[in-house]
Design a protein around this motif. Structure first.
Motif, short mmCIF file in Angstrom:
data_model
loop_
_atom_site.label_atom_id
_atom_site.label_comp_id
_atom_site.label_asym_id
_atom_site.label_seq_id
_atom_site.Cartn_x
_atom_site.Cartn_y
_atom_site.Cartn_z
N LEU A 43 0.84 -1.21 0.00
CA LEU A 43 0.00 0.00 0.00
C LEU A 43 0.87 1.26 0.00
O LEU A 43 0.63 2.19 -0.78
N LEU A 44 1.91 1.28 0.85
CA LEU A 44 2.80 2.45 0.89
C LEU A 44 3.50 2.64 -0.46
O LEU A 44 3.55 3.76 -0.99
N LEU A 45 3.97 1.54 -1.04
CA LEU A 45 4.68 1.64 -2.33
C LEU A 45 3.75 2.09 -3.45
O LEU A 45 4.16 2.82 -4.35
N GLU A 46 2.50 1.69 -3.33
CA GLU A 46 1.52 2.09 -4.36
C GLU A 46 1.13 3.57 -4.19
O GLU A 46 0.98 4.30 -5.16
N MET A 47 1.00 4.00 -2.92
CA MET A 47 0.50 5.35 -2.65
C MET A 47 1.61 6.41 -2.74
O MET A 47 1.32 7.57 -2.98
N ASN A 48 2.85 6.02 -2.48
CA ASN A 48 3.96 6.98 -2.60
C ASN A 48 5.10 6.34 -3.40
O ASN A 48 6.18 6.08 -2.88
N PRO A 49 4.83 6.08 -4.70
CA PRO A 49 5.84 5.35 -5.50
C PRO A 49 7.10 6.17 -5.74
O PRO A 49 8.15 5.61 -6.01
N ILE A 50 7.04 7.48 -5.63
CA ILE A 50 8.21 8.32 -5.90
C ILE A 50 9.20 8.26 -4.72
O ILE A 50 10.34 7.89 -4.88
N HIS A 51 8.71 8.66 -3.54
CA HIS A 51 9.64 8.73 -2.40
C HIS A 51 9.59 7.49 -1.50
O HIS A 51 10.51 7.27 -0.73
N LYS A 52 8.48 6.76 -1.57
CA LYS A 52 8.30 5.55 -0.73
C LYS A 52 8.45 5.86 0.75
O LYS A 52 9.04 5.10 1.51
N LYS A 53 7.94 7.05 1.15
CA LYS A 53 8.09 7.47 2.54
C LYS A 53 6.74 7.74 3.17
O LYS A 53 5.77 8.05 2.46
N ILE A 54 6.71 7.63 4.48
CA ILE A 54 5.53 8.11 5.23
C ILE A 54 5.81 9.57 5.59
O ILE A 54 6.99 9.96 5.57
N PRO A 55 4.86 10.41 5.93
CA PRO A 55 3.43 10.09 5.95
C PRO A 55 2.80 10.19 4.56
O PRO A 55 3.26 10.94 3.70
N VAL A 56 1.71 9.41 4.40
CA VAL A 56 0.86 9.55 3.22
C VAL A 56 -0.57 9.66 3.74
O VAL A 56 -0.98 8.87 4.60
#
Ligand code: GS8
Length: 219
Positions: A43-56
């Motif tokens: 889910l994190l990789l899908e939602m923040n594919p550019i930076h792959k960081k939290i928070p999202v």
């Protein structure tokens, strides 16, 4: 339509804390999804594919990334209460400037306060104090950076205070002694439930860092 709001976060993150405070200020209910950053979720990789960081922040299925952008999005979307940015364009620009300053200067992943020793460590400490002193000047005699109530600059900075105990204990210095006005401001911010409920226990952060130092072979 009822808004579906999810937050991908990792509890000690001062960036995630910003989002929690902004959501609390606006009274927005959300689902909190703790992330394992050593083993990132699909889910994190899908939602923040550019930076792959939290928070999202995931709002009705759509991701918003980068904490300062998320806080401003929250302010714009839930604009019926607790304004976080000033209404005057010049003051808005100034508030954004100081948020950017905090992002670029206070958060410097190359600065060594922990995980290092000797000269590098001393320089890291000195830089941090200089930045906090500059912010103290910006705060001046105001209660909050935003004036009378919490604003984006306050929200950007306050999460760092949950790391102060760690910096002070490991760095062997006192932020209270160096920057008393910042510490009074921290105490004032903590009187807001949106802040006190969003910040972790400073001792817990310290324990985590001690563990990480051990893992890195520094003590
Ligand atoms: C910084 C987020 C960040 O550093 C923001 O949202 O404001 N500029 C971004 N997130 C870290 C955890 S907190 O230090 C993170 O997710 N790191 C995972 C990684 O780098 O792999």
């Amino acid at each position: 339509m009822v808004d579906e709001v999810k937050l991908l976060d990792f509890w000690p993150s001062m960036f995630g804390m910003r989002v929690k405070i902004a959501l609390a200020e606006k009274g927005v209910a959300y689902e909190y999804l703790e992330q394992d950053l050593r083993n990132k979720s699909p889910l994190l990789l899908e939602m923040n594919p550019i930076h792959k960081k939290i928070p999202v922040l995931i709002h009705n299925g759509k991701p918003i990334c980068e904490s300062s952008i998320i806080v401003q999005y929250i302010d714009e979307f839930w604009n019926d209460k607790a304004p976080l940015l000033p209404s005057d364009p010049y003051e808005r620009a100034q508030a954004r400037f100081w948020v950017d300053f905090i992002d670029k200067k206070l958060y410097d992943p190359t600065r060594k306060i922990w995980g290092s020793k000797g000269e590098e460590h001393e320089t890291g400490k000195k830089e941090m104090i200089e930045i906090l002193k500059k912010l103290e000047e910006v705060l001046g005699e105001k209660g909050y950076f935003g004036g009378e109530s919490l604003g984006v600059v306050d929200i950007s900075l306050i999460g760092f205070s949950s790391w102060f105990y760690t910096y002070e204990t490991i760095g062997k210095f006192s932020i209270e002694a160096e920057c008393p006005k910042i510490m009074s401001w921290v105490k004032r911010c903590l009187q807001n439930e949106s802040v006190s409920k969003s910040l972790p226990d400073s001792k817990k952060v310290y324990e985590l860092v001690v563990e990480m130092q051990k893992a890195m072979g520094v003590n």
